[in-house]
Motif scaffolding. Sequence first.
Motif, PDB file in Angstrom:
ATOM      1  N   UNK A 122     -39.558 -31.678 -29.552  1.00 32.52           N
ATOM      2  CA  UNK A 122     -38.739 -30.535 -29.388  1.00 32.52           C
ATOM      3  C   UNK A 122     -37.699 -30.603 -28.083  1.00 32.52           C
ATOM      4  N   UNK A 123     -36.625 -30.948 -28.366  1.00 30.85           N
ATOM      5  CA  UNK A 123     -35.170 -31.561 -28.227  1.00 30.85           C
ATOM      6  C   UNK A 123     -34.233 -30.453 -27.890  1.00 30.85           C
ATOM      7  N   UNK A 124     -33.824 -29.559 -27.256  1.00 26.90           N
ATOM      8  CA  UNK A 124     -32.829 -28.560 -28.097  1.00 26.90           C
ATOM      9  C   UNK A 124     -31.709 -28.440 -26.894  1.00 26.90           C
ATOM     10  N   UNK A 125     -30.711 -27.781 -27.661  1.00 26.77           N
ATOM     11  CA  UNK A 125     -29.241 -28.606 -27.076  1.00 26.77           C
ATOM     12  C   UNK A 125     -29.125 -27.082 -26.259  1.00 26.77           C
ATOM     13  N   UNK A 126     -27.754 -27.713 -25.403  1.00 25.51           N
ATOM     14  CA  UNK A 126     -27.065 -26.898 -24.801  1.00 25.51           C
ATOM     15  C   UNK A 126     -27.002 -25.544 -25.200  1.00 25.51           C
ATOM     16  N   UNK A 127     -26.141 -25.023 -26.170  1.00 26.44           N
ATOM     17  CA  UNK A 127     -25.729 -24.103 -26.327  1.00 26.44           C
ATOM     18  C   UNK A 127     -27.575 -23.392 -26.819  1.00 26.44           C
ATOM     19  N   UNK A 128     -28.044 -24.094 -26.577  1.00 26.52           N
ATOM     20  CA  UNK A 128     -29.746 -22.778 -27.156  1.00 26.52           C
ATOM     21  C   UNK A 128     -30.141 -22.850 -28.093  1.00 26.52           C
ATOM     22  N   UNK A 129     -29.715 -24.108 -28.953  1.00 29.54           N
ATOM     23  CA  UNK A 129     -30.133 -24.489 -30.838  1.00 29.54           C
ATOM     24  C   UNK A 129     -30.792 -25.142 -30.345  1.00 29.54           C
ATOM     25  N   UNK A 130     -32.246 -24.677 -31.224  1.00 26.36           N
ATOM     26  CA  UNK A 130     -33.587 -25.625 -31.274  1.00 26.36           C
ATOM     27  C   UNK A 130     -33.555 -26.372 -31.931  1.00 26.36           C
ATOM     28  N   UNK A 131     -34.760 -27.473 -31.766  1.00 22.05           N
ATOM     29  CA  UNK A 131     -35.059 -28.653 -32.241  1.00 22.05           C
ATOM     30  C   UNK A 131     -35.128 -27.500 -33.865  1.00 22.05           C
ATOM     31  N   UNK A 132     -33.916 -29.467 -34.936  1.00 26.31           N
ATOM     32  CA  UNK A 132     -34.816 -28.554 -35.970  1.00 26.31           C
ATOM     33  C   UNK A 132     -35.394 -29.497 -36.023  1.00 26.31           C
ATOM     34  N   UNK A 133     -36.860 -28.340 -37.312  1.00 25.86           N
ATOM     35  CA  UNK A 133     -38.241 -29.178 -37.097  1.00 25.86           C
ATOM     36  C   UNK A 133     -38.292 -29.988 -38.464  1.00 25.86           C
ATOM     37  N   UNK A 134     -39.227 -31.006 -37.964  1.00 25.65           N
ATOM     38  CA  UNK A 134     -39.134 -32.447 -38.586  1.00 25.65           C
ATOM     39  C   UNK A 134     -38.871 -31.710 -40.511  1.00 25.65           C
ATOM     40  N   UNK A 135     -40.116 -30.803 -40.806  1.00 23.08           N
ATOM     41  CA  UNK A 135     -40.255 -30.829 -42.240  1.00 23.08           C
ATOM     42  C   UNK A 135     -38.660 -31.169 -42.431  1.00 23.08           C
ATOM     43  N   UNK A 136     -37.949 -30.573 -42.276  1.00 24.26           N
ATOM     44  CA  UNK A 136     -36.597 -29.843 -42.309  1.00 24.26           C
ATOM     45  C   UNK A 136     -35.042 -30.684 -42.253  1.00 24.26           C
ATOM     46  N   UNK A 137     -35.294 -31.819 -41.080  1.00 27.48           N
ATOM     47  CA  UNK A 137     -34.840 -33.236 -40.921  1.00 27.48           C
ATOM     48  C   UNK A 137     -35.159 -33.521 -41.852  1.00 27.48           C
ATOM     49  N   UNK A 138     -35.994 -33.922 -42.132  1.00 28.78           N
ATOM     50  CA  UNK A 138     -36.304 -35.495 -43.208  1.00 28.78           C
ATOM     51  C   UNK A 138     -36.203 -34.930 -44.057  1.00 28.78           C
ATOM     52  N   UNK A 139     -35.567 -33.682 -45.066  1.00 24.40           N
ATOM     53  CA  UNK A 139     -35.044 -34.497 -46.137  1.00 24.40           C
ATOM     54  C   UNK A 139     -33.381 -33.949 -45.923  1.00 24.40           C
ATOM     55  N   UNK A 140     -33.043 -33.029 -45.535  1.00 26.05           N
ATOM     56  CA  UNK A 140     -31.887 -32.913 -44.619  1.00 26.05           C
ATOM     57  C   UNK A 140     -31.181 -34.689 -44.883  1.00 26.05           C
ATOM     58  N   UNK A 141     -31.670 -35.057 -44.342  1.00 27.39           N
ATOM     59  CA  UNK A 141     -30.966 -36.940 -44.051  1.00 27.39           C
ATOM     60  C   UNK A 141     -32.067 -37.562 -45.544  1.00 27.39           C
ATOM     61  N   UNK A 142     -32.005 -37.043 -45.866  1.00 25.95           N
ATOM     62  CA  UNK A 142     -33.094 -37.547 -47.504  1.00 25.95           C
ATOM     63  C   UNK A 142     -31.160 -37.166 -48.838  1.00 25.95           C
ATOM     64  N   UNK A 143     -31.036 -35.354 -47.738  1.00 32.89           N
ATOM     65  CA  UNK A 143     -29.701 -35.253 -48.721  1.00 32.89           C
ATOM     66  C   UNK A 143     -28.288 -35.976 -48.143  1.00 32.89           C
ATOM     67  N   UNK A 144     -28.084 -36.458 -47.226  1.00 33.49           N
ATOM     68  CA  UNK A 144     -27.638 -36.820 -46.759  1.00 33.49           C
ATOM     69  C   UNK A 144     -27.484 -38.933 -47.388  1.00 33.49           C
ATOM     70  N   UNK A 145     -27.967 -39.284 -47.298  1.00 29.90           N
ATOM     71  CA  UNK A 145     -28.606 -40.421 -47.814  1.00 29.90           C
ATOM     72  C   UNK A 145     -28.198 -40.103 -49.577  1.00 29.90           C
ATOM     73  N   UNK A 146     -28.483 -39.339 -50.451  1.00 25.38           N
ATOM     74  CA  UNK A 146     -28.278 -39.107 -51.302  1.00 25.38           C
ATOM     75  C   UNK A 146     -26.848 -39.555 -52.197  1.00 25.38           C
TER      76      UNK A 146
END
Length: 170
Positions: A122-146
Amino acid sequence: MLIDVVLVVATLIFRGLGALGVRRFARWPVAAAHGLAVMLVLTASAHFVPADVTVMPNHADMVRIVPPFVPYADAMVYLTGVLELLGALGLVLTATRWAAGWSLAALFVALLPANIYEAVEQISFANGEAATPLWQRIPEQVLYIAVAVWAARSTRTPSAAPRPALVDTH
């Protein structure tokens, strides 16, 4: 999530240009390759942004999401930023789209541990943006690969390049 919007909107804009007669963008995979390139320029920029800039993810944020088992985190962040920029360039050049698409797919797989680490820790960024939840991040990565593979497969593979015709010298 903003990155996904950039990918989709850029792809739709390029495909819209194709519908208006710009032949380069007449096919969806080519429009998607250019949309992915726009997204990559945006994501790669974070790899080089100084730590005191907090309106977007910055270099220090990227270093924090590198898992501890990866050596030279600082250098790896710069390297992956350069690879993303080269991949973006490769996607927009027809002659290199095949290699760029497959190389980016491999890069996206290689970056997955950092994305998982960011979500789990749960590493958040300096701009206050929270970490992307795993349930969202894995499908996003699959989308980029696709999208990268779709762009790569839309071009001729090196082995499918046209061969010069034999000339009869008789």
